[in-house]
Design an enzyme around this catalytic site. Structure first.
Site, short mmCIF file in Angstrom:
data_model
loop_
_atom_site.label_atom_id
_atom_site.label_comp_id
_atom_site.label_asym_id
_atom_site.label_seq_id
_atom_site.Cartn_x
_atom_site.Cartn_y
_atom_site.Cartn_z
N TYR A 35 55.39 35.14 35.35
CA TYR A 35 54.02 35.15 34.83
C TYR A 35 53.45 33.74 34.90
O TYR A 35 54.16 32.77 34.57
CB TYR A 35 53.99 35.61 33.37
CG TYR A 35 53.45 37.01 33.22
CD1 TYR A 35 52.20 37.32 33.75
CD2 TYR A 35 54.16 38.00 32.57
CE1 TYR A 35 51.68 38.60 33.63
CE2 TYR A 35 53.65 39.28 32.45
CZ TYR A 35 52.40 39.58 32.98
OH TYR A 35 51.90 40.84 32.87
N GLU A 93 49.71 32.85 34.05
CA GLU A 93 48.28 32.81 33.72
C GLU A 93 47.79 31.36 33.67
O GLU A 93 48.44 30.51 33.06
CB GLU A 93 48.00 33.44 32.35
CG GLU A 93 47.93 34.95 32.39
CD GLU A 93 49.19 35.57 31.88
OE1 GLU A 93 50.26 34.94 32.06
OE2 GLU A 93 49.11 36.68 31.32
N ASP A 153 30.83 37.43 52.63
CA ASP A 153 32.06 38.22 52.49
C ASP A 153 32.64 38.34 53.89
O ASP A 153 32.22 39.17 54.68
CB ASP A 153 31.73 39.59 51.90
CG ASP A 153 32.97 40.49 51.83
OD1 ASP A 153 34.01 40.13 52.43
OD2 ASP A 153 32.89 41.55 51.20
N THR A 190 39.41 39.04 52.07
CA THR A 190 40.77 39.53 51.89
C THR A 190 41.64 38.63 52.76
O THR A 190 41.15 37.89 53.61
CB THR A 190 40.91 40.99 52.36
OG1 THR A 190 40.29 41.11 53.64
CG2 THR A 190 40.28 41.96 51.39
N LYS A 217 43.47 41.06 56.76
CA LYS A 217 42.84 41.67 57.94
C LYS A 217 43.10 40.75 59.14
O LYS A 217 44.25 40.56 59.52
CB LYS A 217 41.36 41.92 57.67
CG LYS A 217 41.13 42.94 56.55
CD LYS A 217 39.69 43.33 56.40
CE LYS A 217 39.49 44.39 55.35
NZ LYS A 217 39.22 43.88 54.01
N ARG A 253 48.41 41.60 51.53
CA ARG A 253 47.23 42.21 50.91
C ARG A 253 46.83 41.33 49.73
O ARG A 253 47.63 41.08 48.83
CB ARG A 253 47.54 43.61 50.40
CG ARG A 253 48.11 44.54 51.42
CD ARG A 253 47.92 45.99 51.04
NE ARG A 253 46.57 46.40 51.39
CZ ARG A 253 46.16 46.68 52.63
NH1 ARG A 253 46.99 46.62 53.63
NH2 ARG A 253 44.91 47.02 52.86
#
Ligand code: DSN
Length: 433
Positions: free
Chosen positions: A54, A56, A201, A228, A231, A237
């Site tokens: 973790y 954060e 985008d 992203t 691609k 991903r």
């Protein structure tokens, strides 16, 4: 072929499914323009023990202990992304493209504010204000689109008229289904006239931009670029947000100015919108950014574009009607109703049978519903990664045409399937090498 990444599992059900998916990918050809095949290094980083942690917060400012390595790997990803796209700042934490876009909207807009984005049937993405999405419920989306669907040219005059009338706070360039080039400078001019910030985008184009084969909107006055990473960029991903401006301490609320966009975005990704970042994915993003900075990646991007040109030409030579009559990038939209009087979903299902994977898609002024639209979207990023070149494009078109022609002839479809498999086997998945 035996997969180099193949693992043994005591869970035999999952093992069987992974093996079946491996075989599907190996024996078929991926024509969906938003998909790609990652390297073994990207895959291994994704499967690394960073998944146990973790973290954060941001490097140097975390809420949990034990962060030496997560800090270093995230900082590496940030620095590589900044260098690749010539951005002042990179946030590498968004879990994918949709959260990246939403975080930007939330960083800059108040509920009820206006965003100007591409018409959805002409290539705009779901997160660009599709009425069913949460963003469309919070913000007011207005549209720009093509002057002429035969060329795909954007109507910039009309865009200015609408922008002056509606005063958008964000003008968004980007798409998931537009095969032509946007004039980013015209977007900037319009944005400046109405006081909007410029957001790109570039999920579909990011790899081609990183390679220097397509223009980088950040080079010509855009403030923000989301993407992203899986691609054309060929990473895991995930998502990223690149921005221009000054980076300051994310623990302190900055005033809402263009110069503070990097910090406004950081605060909106975490804690505004997401919790713990996925550091295993961030490690894999760092690997992908490294790979995209290598000279071979430039050759790859060039080949993606060259293959798309030939594929589009071969399709048109064989009676396929393309939206805008061609492509300037890696993707091609086929009007299946005009081409062969079948809808896009039927075409997708027929191609699936023989191992060619494509997706049905709405086209401009589509008379059919989104689940069964008229269009079929294909592209060259994945097949180029497999190693296909210009001379292979004609064969793909022959298979497509034959599959459609003999769609009710099971014997003929079996022969085509075997042909595709025998061909595809010659081009191993990069993660198997
Ligand atoms: N699903 C992506 C695409 O296929 O273009 C967009 O998010």
């Amino acid at each position: 072929m035996q997969s180099r990444t193949k693992a043994e599992y005591s869970d035999k059900e999952v093992e069987a499914l992974i093996n079946k998916e491996h075989l599907r990918q190996l024996l078929g050809l991926e024509l969906i323009p938003s998909e790609n095949y990652v390297s073994r290094e990207v895959l291994n980083a994704m499967g690394s023990i960073f998944t146990n942690k973790y973290s954060e917060g941001y490097p140097g400012k975390r809420y949990y202990g034990g962060q030496d390595n997560t800090d270093a790997v995230e900082q590496l990803a940030i620095d590589r992304a900044k260098a690749l796209f010539r951005a002042d700042h990179a946030n590498v934490q968004p879990h994918s493209g949709a959260p990246a876009n939403i975080a930007v909207y939330q960083a800059w807009l108040e509920p009820g504010d206006t965003v100007m984005a591409m018409k959805l049937d002409q290539g705009g993405h779901l997160t660009h204000g599709q009425p069913i999405t949460s963003s469309a419920k919070l913000y007011n989306f207005v549209r720009y689109g093509m002057k002429d669907v035969e060329t795909g040219e954007i109507d910039y005059d009309q865009m200015l008229v609408v922008a002056k009338k509606t005063k958008p706070k964000i003008i968004l360039a980007g798409f998931s289904g537009y095969p032509r080039t946007l004039d980013y400078r015209k977007f900037v001019e319009i944005g400046q006239q109405v006081g909007a910030i410029l957001m790109a985008d570039m999920a579909h184009l990011a790899g081609l931009i990183a390679a220097g084969e397509l223009e980088n909107p950040l080079d010509v006055g855009f403030h923000i670029m989301t993407s992203t990473t899986h691609k054309t960029l060929r990473g895991p991903r995930g998502g990223i947000i690149l921005s221009m401006g000054e980076v300051s301490n994310p623990l302190k609320a900055p005033s809402k100015t263009i110069n503070n966009l990097p910090t406004l975005i950081d605060r909106e990704v975490f804690p505004g919108f997401q919790g713990g970042p996925h550091e295993h994915t961030i490690a894999a993003k760092a690997v992908a950014f490294y790979e995209a900075a290598q000279p071979e990646f430039k050759l790859y991007a060039r080949q993606v574009l060259a293959n798309a040109q030939i594929l589009a030409q071969e399709l048109m030579n064989n009676g396929f009607k393309l939206v805008t009559n061609g492509t300037d990038n890696h993707l091609i939209q086929i009007d299946m109703m005009k081409s062969y009087k079948i809808d896009g979903r039927q075409a997708q299902e027929i191609l699936d049978i023989i191992g060619l994977s494509a997706n049905c898609n709405a086209i401009p002024n589509d008379q059919l519903p989104p689940y069964r639209p008229s269009g079929l979207r294909i592209g060259t990023p994945a097949i180029t990664t497999r190693g296909l070149k210009e001379q292979d494009m004609a064969q793909i078109v022959i298979w497509m045409k034959e599959a459609i022609r003999y769609r009710n002839d099971r014997k003929k479809l079996n022969i085509l399937t075997k042909e595709v498999q025998d061909f595809a086997k010659n081009f191993p998945l990069p993660s198997d090498l």
